[in-house]
Design a protein around this motif. Structure first.
Motif, mmCIF file in Angstrom:
data_model
loop_
_atom_site.group_PDB
_atom_site.id
_atom_site.type_symbol
_atom_site.label_atom_id
_atom_site.label_comp_id
_atom_site.label_asym_id
_atom_site.label_seq_id
_atom_site.Cartn_x
_atom_site.Cartn_y
_atom_site.Cartn_z
ATOM 1 N N GLY A 70 -8.395 -2.101 3.485
ATOM 2 C CA GLY A 70 -7.361 -1.100 3.259
ATOM 3 C C GLY A 70 -7.514 -0.544 1.857
ATOM 4 N N ASP A 71 -7.821 0.731 1.752
ATOM 5 C CA ASP A 71 -8.063 1.396 0.472
ATOM 6 C C ASP A 71 -6.767 2.056 0.003
ATOM 7 O OD1 ASP A 71 -8.833 3.083 -1.631
ATOM 8 O OD2 ASP A 71 -10.596 3.849 -0.587
ATOM 9 N N PRO A 72 -6.254 1.671 -1.170
ATOM 10 C CA PRO A 72 -5.004 2.284 -1.635
ATOM 11 C C PRO A 72 -5.134 3.786 -1.899
ATOM 12 C CG PRO A 72 -5.946 0.889 -3.346
ATOM 13 C CD PRO A 72 -6.754 0.666 -2.108
ATOM 14 N N ASP A 73 -6.356 4.299 -2.046
ATOM 15 C CA ASP A 73 -6.528 5.743 -2.193
ATOM 16 C C ASP A 73 -6.295 6.483 -0.877
ATOM 17 O OD1 ASP A 73 -7.150 5.898 -4.967
ATOM 18 O OD2 ASP A 73 -9.183 5.203 -4.539
ATOM 19 N N LYS A 74 -6.286 5.728 0.214
ATOM 20 C CA LYS A 74 -6.058 6.307 1.553
ATOM 21 C C LYS A 74 -4.815 5.640 2.128
ATOM 22 C CE LYS A 74 -10.080 8.291 1.187
ATOM 23 N NZ LYS A 74 -10.029 9.120 0.010
ATOM 24 N N PHE A 75 -3.651 6.120 1.769
ATOM 25 C CA PHE A 75 -2.402 5.488 2.185
ATOM 26 C C PHE A 75 -1.457 6.493 2.815
ATOM 27 C CE2 PHE A 75 -1.186 7.227 -1.868
ATOM 28 C CZ PHE A 75 0.177 7.477 -1.771
ATOM 29 N N VAL A 76 -0.483 5.962 3.528
ATOM 30 C CA VAL A 76 0.599 6.754 4.102
ATOM 31 C C VAL A 76 1.880 5.952 3.901
ATOM 32 C CG1 VAL A 76 1.630 7.562 6.287
ATOM 33 C CG2 VAL A 76 -0.815 7.911 5.860
ATOM 34 N N VAL A 77 2.934 6.641 3.516
ATOM 35 C CA VAL A 77 4.267 6.044 3.500
ATOM 36 C C VAL A 77 4.993 6.636 4.698
ATOM 37 C CG1 VAL A 77 6.455 5.841 2.267
ATOM 38 C CG2 VAL A 77 4.297 5.734 1.005
ATOM 39 N N HIS A 78 5.432 5.750 5.592
ATOM 40 C CA HIS A 78 6.121 6.189 6.807
ATOM 41 C C HIS A 78 7.340 5.301 7.007
ATOM 42 C CE1 HIS A 78 6.812 7.613 10.852
ATOM 43 N NE2 HIS A 78 6.787 6.369 11.291
ATOM 44 N N GLU A 79 8.500 5.933 7.106
ATOM 45 C CA GLU A 79 9.769 5.227 7.303
ATOM 46 C C GLU A 79 9.939 4.082 6.305
ATOM 47 O OE1 GLU A 79 9.830 4.210 11.499
ATOM 48 O OE2 GLU A 79 10.410 6.267 12.041
ATOM 49 N N GLY A 80 9.603 4.371 5.047
ATOM 50 C CA GLY A 80 9.797 3.394 3.977
ATOM 51 C C GLY A 80 8.811 2.243 3.965
ATOM 52 N N LYS A 81 7.722 2.366 4.707
ATOM 53 C CA LYS A 81 6.696 1.321 4.775
ATOM 54 C C LYS A 81 5.368 1.889 4.282
ATOM 55 C CE LYS A 81 9.328 -1.748 6.808
ATOM 56 N NZ LYS A 81 9.714 -2.972 6.174
ATOM 57 N N LEU A 82 4.573 1.002 3.683
ATOM 58 C CA LEU A 82 3.285 1.381 3.116
ATOM 59 C C LEU A 82 2.158 0.972 4.066
ATOM 60 C CD1 LEU A 82 1.559 2.366 0.707
ATOM 61 C CD2 LEU A 82 1.816 0.060 -0.267
ATOM 62 N N PHE A 83 1.326 1.929 4.426
ATOM 63 C CA PHE A 83 0.181 1.701 5.301
ATOM 64 C C PHE A 83 -1.088 2.094 4.547
ATOM 65 C CE2 PHE A 83 3.831 2.565 7.916
ATOM 66 C CZ PHE A 83 3.741 1.668 8.958
ATOM 67 N N LEU A 84 -2.113 1.241 4.619
ATOM 68 C CA LEU A 84 -3.398 1.512 3.979
ATOM 69 C C LEU A 84 -4.463 1.739 5.048
ATOM 70 C CD1 LEU A 84 -3.396 -1.239 1.190
ATOM 71 C CD2 LEU A 84 -2.494 1.093 1.075
ATOM 72 N N PHE A 85 -5.526 2.464 4.667
ATOM 73 C CA PHE A 85 -6.575 2.820 5.622
ATOM 74 C C PHE A 85 -7.954 2.644 5.009
ATOM 75 C CE2 PHE A 85 -2.681 4.873 6.658
ATOM 76 C CZ PHE A 85 -2.520 4.495 7.977
ATOM 77 N N LEU A 86 -8.932 2.441 5.870
ATOM 78 C CA LEU A 86 -10.311 2.254 5.458
ATOM 79 C C LEU A 86 -10.871 3.502 4.787
ATOM 80 C CD1 LEU A 86 -13.009 0.650 5.519
ATOM 81 C CD2 LEU A 86 -13.396 1.630 7.787
ATOM 82 N N ASN A 87 -10.578 4.652 5.387
ATOM 83 C CA ASN A 87 -11.118 5.919 4.877
ATOM 84 C C ASN A 87 -10.239 7.069 5.369
ATOM 85 O OD1 ASN A 87 -11.885 6.335 7.611
ATOM 86 N ND2 ASN A 87 -13.898 5.404 7.248
ATOM 87 N N GLU A 88 -10.636 8.270 5.047
ATOM 88 C CA GLU A 88 -9.838 9.439 5.420
ATOM 89 C C GLU A 88 -9.783 9.614 6.936
ATOM 90 O OE1 GLU A 88 -7.107 12.217 5.009
ATOM 91 O OE2 GLU A 88 -7.859 11.021 3.343
ATOM 92 N N LYS A 89 -10.868 9.296 7.642
ATOM 93 C CA LYS A 89 -10.901 9.451 9.104
ATOM 94 C C LYS A 89 -9.870 8.536 9.776
ATOM 95 C CE LYS A 89 -12.351 10.912 13.065
ATOM 96 N NZ LYS A 89 -11.900 12.212 13.540
ATOM 97 N N THR A 90 -9.813 7.260 9.365
ATOM 98 C CA THR A 90 -8.838 6.351 9.995
ATOM 99 C C THR A 90 -7.414 6.753 9.636
ATOM 100 O OG1 THR A 90 -9.097 4.729 8.208
ATOM 101 C CG2 THR A 90 -10.430 4.388 10.202
ATOM 102 N N ARG A 91 -7.242 7.298 8.432
ATOM 103 C CA ARG A 91 -5.918 7.799 8.034
ATOM 104 C C ARG A 91 -5.508 8.969 8.926
ATOM 105 N NH1 ARG A 91 -3.774 11.682 4.773
ATOM 106 N NH2 ARG A 91 -1.924 11.110 3.574
ATOM 107 N N GLU A 92 -6.447 9.894 9.176
ATOM 108 C CA GLU A 92 -6.180 11.047 10.033
ATOM 109 C C GLU A 92 -5.857 10.613 11.470
ATOM 110 O OE1 GLU A 92 -9.626 13.551 9.694
ATOM 111 O OE2 GLU A 92 -9.182 14.054 7.603
ATOM 112 N N LEU A 93 -6.596 9.623 11.979
ATOM 113 C CA LEU A 93 -6.337 9.122 13.329
ATOM 114 C C LEU A 93 -4.939 8.517 13.430
ATOM 115 C CD1 LEU A 93 -9.832 7.580 14.084
ATOM 116 C CD2 LEU A 93 -8.784 9.536 15.275
ATOM 117 N N PHE A 94 -4.507 7.827 12.390
ATOM 118 C CA PHE A 94 -3.151 7.287 12.338
ATOM 119 C C PHE A 94 -2.136 8.426 12.372
ATOM 120 C CE2 PHE A 94 0.574 5.969 9.817
ATOM 121 C CZ PHE A 94 0.947 4.798 10.466
#
Length: 162
Positions: free
Chosen positions: A109-133
């Motif tokens: 989980g790369d902190p440069d590729k993150f999403v905050v959703h409903e007050g929760k922090l989500f990390l992702f491997l790369n931009e592609k996995t972030r986009e899929l999320f």
């Protein structure tokens, strides 16, 4: 005899200093941080990620060990906020890539590729996995949450070979 004693101590040190969590329950860097445990979130401040929606490097000067992993913070205030409510600030799915968890894997989980959703922090491997999320936040999150209960206590290696 002295060399044998030193060798024995060095060989058993990893067992003594082992983190409090089981294999790969929290995504951490290799090695031990200044706080004495493996470093979580690649050293980024999780409070800044969640509250400010920006990546800010933490500092060993403001460190805390929680559940066997060290977290670094950019300020004493952020450290105190985390202490007051660690569950609020720790990344979902142990800090592993949430999309990866939705497919039954533990990707970094790369902190440069993150999403905050409903007050929760989500990390992702790369931009592609972030986009899929982001394409199906509710569906991917629900699948990841369900999968996490099955894979949380499994090692990365076990999942890669399984």
């Amino acid at each position: 005899m002295k060399n044998l004693l030193i060798t024995t101590i060095v060989a058993t040190l990893p067992l003594i200093a082992a983190p409090a969590f089981a294999a790969d329950e929290i995504n951490v860097s290799n090695g031990i941080s200044a706080a004495g445990a493996p470093l979580a979130v690649h050293g980024a401040d999780p409070v800044a990620l969640l509250n400010d929606s920006k990546v800010v490097d933490g500092s060993a000067q403001h460190a805390l060990t929680h559940d066997g992993a060290s977290y670094y913070f950019a300020s004493a205030e952020n450290l105190e906020a985390f202490k007051a409510n660690p569950a609020k600030y720790t990344p979902q799915h142990g800090g592993f890539c949430s999309y990866g968890v939705s497919v039954g894997k533990k990707f970094d989980g790369d902190p440069d590729k993150f999403v905050v959703h409903e007050g929760k922090l989500f990390l992702f491997l790369n931009e592609k996995t972030r986009e899929l999320f982001l394409e199906d936040v509710a569906g991917v999150k629900a699948t990841a949450d369900e999968n996490w209960t099955q894979i949380e206590h499994k090692s990365v290696e076990e999942l890669a070979n399984g």
